[in-house]
Motif scaffolding. Sequence first.
Motif, PDB file in Angstrom:
ATOM      1  N   PHE A   1       0.839  -1.202   0.000  1.00 49.16           N
ATOM      2  CA  PHE A   1       0.000   0.000   0.000  1.00 49.16           C
ATOM      3  C   PHE A   1       0.870   1.246   0.000  1.00 49.16           C
ATOM      4  CE2 PHE A   1      -2.294   3.408   2.160  1.00 49.16           C
ATOM      5  CZ  PHE A   1      -3.399   3.494   1.338  1.00 49.16           C
ATOM      6  N   ASP A   2       0.575   2.128  -0.936  1.00 50.02           N
ATOM      7  CA  ASP A   2       1.238   3.421  -1.026  1.00 50.02           C
ATOM      8  C   ASP A   2       0.136   4.448  -1.287  1.00 50.02           C
ATOM      9  OD1 ASP A   2       2.505   5.682  -2.723  1.00 50.02           O
ATOM     10  OD2 ASP A   2       4.240   4.660  -1.857  1.00 50.02           O
ATOM     11  N   ALA A   3      -0.206   5.228  -0.269  1.00 48.65           N
ATOM     12  CA  ALA A   3      -1.338   6.157  -0.368  1.00 48.65           C
ATOM     13  C   ALA A   3      -1.199   7.155  -1.516  1.00 48.65           C
ATOM     14  CB  ALA A   3      -1.556   6.881   0.964  1.00 48.65           C
ATOM     15  N   PRO A   4      -0.043   7.805  -1.683  1.00 44.80           N
ATOM     16  CA  PRO A   4       0.065   8.730  -2.814  1.00 44.80           C
ATOM     17  C   PRO A   4      -0.115   8.038  -4.161  1.00 44.80           C
ATOM     18  CG  PRO A   4       1.815   9.157  -1.228  1.00 44.80           C
ATOM     19  CD  PRO A   4       1.138   7.884  -0.811  1.00 44.80           C
ATOM     20  N   LEU A   5       0.380   6.826  -4.274  1.00 44.94           N
ATOM     21  CA  LEU A   5       0.208   6.090  -5.526  1.00 44.94           C
ATOM     22  C   LEU A   5      -1.261   5.752  -5.759  1.00 44.94           C
ATOM     23  CD1 LEU A   5       1.421   4.798  -8.033  1.00 44.94           C
ATOM     24  CD2 LEU A   5       1.730   2.703  -6.685  1.00 44.94           C
ATOM     25  N   MET A   6      -1.956   5.318  -4.727  1.00 46.89           N
ATOM     26  CA  MET A   6      -3.383   5.003  -4.883  1.00 46.89           C
ATOM     27  C   MET A   6      -4.170   6.255  -5.275  1.00 46.89           C
ATOM     28  SD  MET A   6      -3.397   1.801  -4.618  1.00 46.89           S
ATOM     29  CE  MET A   6      -5.117   1.325  -4.534  1.00 46.89           C
ATOM     30  N   ASP A   7      -3.813   7.411  -4.701  1.00 47.23           N
ATOM     31  CA  ASP A   7      -4.459   8.667  -5.090  1.00 47.23           C
ATOM     32  C   ASP A   7      -4.189   8.977  -6.560  1.00 47.23           C
ATOM     33  OD1 ASP A   7      -5.422   9.018  -2.507  1.00 47.23           O
ATOM     34  OD2 ASP A   7      -3.847  10.441  -1.935  1.00 47.23           O
ATOM     35  N   ALA A   8      -2.956   8.748  -6.993  1.00 45.79           N
ATOM     36  CA  ALA A   8      -2.600   9.005  -8.392  1.00 45.79           C
ATOM     37  C   ALA A   8      -3.300   8.032  -9.332  1.00 45.79           C
ATOM     38  CB  ALA A   8      -1.083   8.927  -8.566  1.00 45.79           C
ATOM     39  N   ILE A   9      -3.414   6.783  -8.910  1.00 44.39           N
ATOM     40  CA  ILE A   9      -4.140   5.799  -9.720  1.00 44.39           C
ATOM     41  C   ILE A   9      -5.595   6.219  -9.864  1.00 44.39           C
ATOM     42  CG2 ILE A   9      -5.026   3.430  -9.738  1.00 44.39           C
ATOM     43  CD1 ILE A   9      -2.281   2.586  -8.521  1.00 44.39           C
ATOM     44  N   SER A  10      -6.189   6.664  -8.778  1.00 47.06           N
ATOM     45  CA  SER A  10      -7.577   7.119  -8.831  1.00 47.06           C
ATOM     46  C   SER A  10      -7.734   8.290  -9.789  1.00 47.06           C
ATOM     47  CB  SER A  10      -8.049   7.516  -7.429  1.00 47.06           C
ATOM     48  OG  SER A  10      -9.343   8.068  -7.492  1.00 47.06           O
ATOM     49  N   ALA A  11      -6.858   9.271  -9.672  1.00 44.54           N
ATOM     50  CA  ALA A  11      -6.929  10.447 -10.555  1.00 44.54           C
ATOM     51  C   ALA A  11      -6.759  10.048 -12.015  1.00 44.54           C
ATOM     52  CB  ALA A  11      -5.870  11.467 -10.145  1.00 44.54           C
ATOM     53  N   ALA A  12      -5.815   9.149 -12.276  1.00 43.06           N
ATOM     54  CA  ALA A  12      -5.598   8.702 -13.650  1.00 43.06           C
ATOM     55  C   ALA A  12      -6.798   7.915 -14.162  1.00 43.06           C
ATOM     56  CB  ALA A  12      -4.328   7.857 -13.735  1.00 43.06           C
ATOM     57  N   ALA A  13      -7.354   7.061 -13.316  1.00 44.09           N
ATOM     58  CA  ALA A  13      -8.525   6.275 -13.724  1.00 44.09           C
ATOM     59  C   ALA A  13      -9.711   7.191 -14.019  1.00 44.09           C
ATOM     60  CB  ALA A  13      -8.890   5.262 -12.642  1.00 44.09           C
TER      61      ALA A  13
ATOM     62  N   GLY B   1      -8.162  -1.791   0.838  1.00 47.30           N
ATOM     63  CA  GLY B   1      -8.945  -1.075   1.840  1.00 47.30           C
ATOM     64  C   GLY B   1      -9.059   0.415   1.559  1.00 47.30           C
ATOM     65  N   CYS B   2      -8.937   0.795   0.294  1.00 48.74           N
ATOM     66  CA  CYS B   2      -9.038   2.200  -0.109  1.00 48.74           C
ATOM     67  C   CYS B   2     -10.478   2.504  -0.502  1.00 48.74           C
ATOM     68  CB  CYS B   2      -8.160   2.482  -1.322  1.00 48.74           C
ATOM     69  SG  CYS B   2      -6.429   2.475  -0.979  1.00 48.74           S
ATOM     70  N   HIS B   3     -11.054   3.467   0.156  1.00 49.67           N
ATOM     71  CA  HIS B   3     -12.404   3.888  -0.209  1.00 49.67           C
ATOM     72  C   HIS B   3     -12.286   5.236  -0.894  1.00 49.67           C
ATOM     73  CE1 HIS B   3     -16.759   4.070   0.028  1.00 49.67           C
ATOM     74  NE2 HIS B   3     -16.580   5.355   0.277  1.00 49.67           N
ATOM     75  N   ASP B   4     -12.465   5.242  -2.196  1.00 51.50           N
ATOM     76  CA  ASP B   4     -12.362   6.461  -2.995  1.00 51.50           C
ATOM     77  C   ASP B   4     -13.731   6.719  -3.611  1.00 51.50           C
ATOM     78  OD1 ASP B   4     -11.939   8.075  -5.463  1.00 51.50           O
ATOM     79  OD2 ASP B   4      -9.867   8.024  -4.759  1.00 51.50           O
ATOM     80  N   GLN B   5     -14.529   7.536  -2.933  1.00 50.55           N
ATOM     81  CA  GLN B   5     -15.914   7.744  -3.356  1.00 50.55           C
ATOM     82  C   GLN B   5     -16.053   8.287  -4.773  1.00 50.55           C
ATOM     83  OE1 GLN B   5     -18.342   6.490  -1.301  1.00 50.55           O
ATOM     84  NE2 GLN B   5     -19.509   6.658  -3.200  1.00 50.55           N
ATOM     85  N   PRO B   6     -15.267   9.305  -5.177  1.00 54.65           N
ATOM     86  CA  PRO B   6     -15.399   9.781  -6.563  1.00 54.65           C
ATOM     87  C   PRO B   6     -15.135   8.681  -7.595  1.00 54.65           C
ATOM     88  CG  PRO B   6     -14.218  11.392  -5.267  1.00 54.65           C
ATOM     89  CD  PRO B   6     -14.345  10.162  -4.406  1.00 54.65           C
ATOM     90  N   LEU B   7     -14.147   7.848  -7.328  1.00 56.05           N
ATOM     91  CA  LEU B   7     -13.851   6.746  -8.247  1.00 56.05           C
ATOM     92  C   LEU B   7     -15.000   5.746  -8.273  1.00 56.05           C
ATOM     93  CD1 LEU B   7     -11.880   5.340 -10.166  1.00 56.05           C
ATOM     94  CD2 LEU B   7     -10.851   4.240  -8.163  1.00 56.05           C
ATOM     95  N   LEU B   8     -15.479   5.363  -7.103  1.00 61.61           N
ATOM     96  CA  LEU B   8     -16.607   4.427  -7.036  1.00 61.61           C
ATOM     97  C   LEU B   8     -17.847   4.992  -7.723  1.00 61.61           C
ATOM     98  CD1 LEU B   8     -16.264   3.163  -3.356  1.00 61.61           C
ATOM     99  CD2 LEU B   8     -15.654   1.938  -5.458  1.00 61.61           C
ATOM    100  N   ASP B   9     -18.122   6.267  -7.491  1.00 64.28           N
ATOM    101  CA  ASP B   9     -19.279   6.900  -8.133  1.00 64.28           C
ATOM    102  C   ASP B   9     -19.151   6.890  -9.645  1.00 64.28           C
ATOM    103  OD1 ASP B   9     -20.415   7.409  -5.651  1.00 64.28           O
ATOM    104  OD2 ASP B   9     -19.827   9.529  -5.624  1.00 64.28           O
TER     105      ASP B   9
END
Length: 87
Positions: A33-45, A68-76
């Motif tokens: 788990f790397d939080a900044p990477l998961m944020d970047a993946i979400s933004a790219a997705a 265990g990442c809950h990214d509401q904008p991505l899920l929406d």
Amino acid sequence: MSFIASEALRRICDFAQQHVSNLAWAFAKMQYFDAPLMDAISAAALRLMCEISPQGLANIAWAFAKMGCHDQPLLDSIASGEVKKST
């Protein structure tokens, strides 16, 4: 893995949709788990949402759940159905 994460962060703006989904899947599979990477993946997705295949979206959704990442904008966005239609 931290080196790979930092390089991916540096280059993710140049990734194609498949690269983004593969990256998410790989880090989740390795349970790294790397939080900044998961944020970047979400933004790219979110940026590439109309290009990502249903399989790619499934990989991204699975990776976020596994980590265990809950990214509401991505899920929406995934739930909205405004995604690439399978051909």
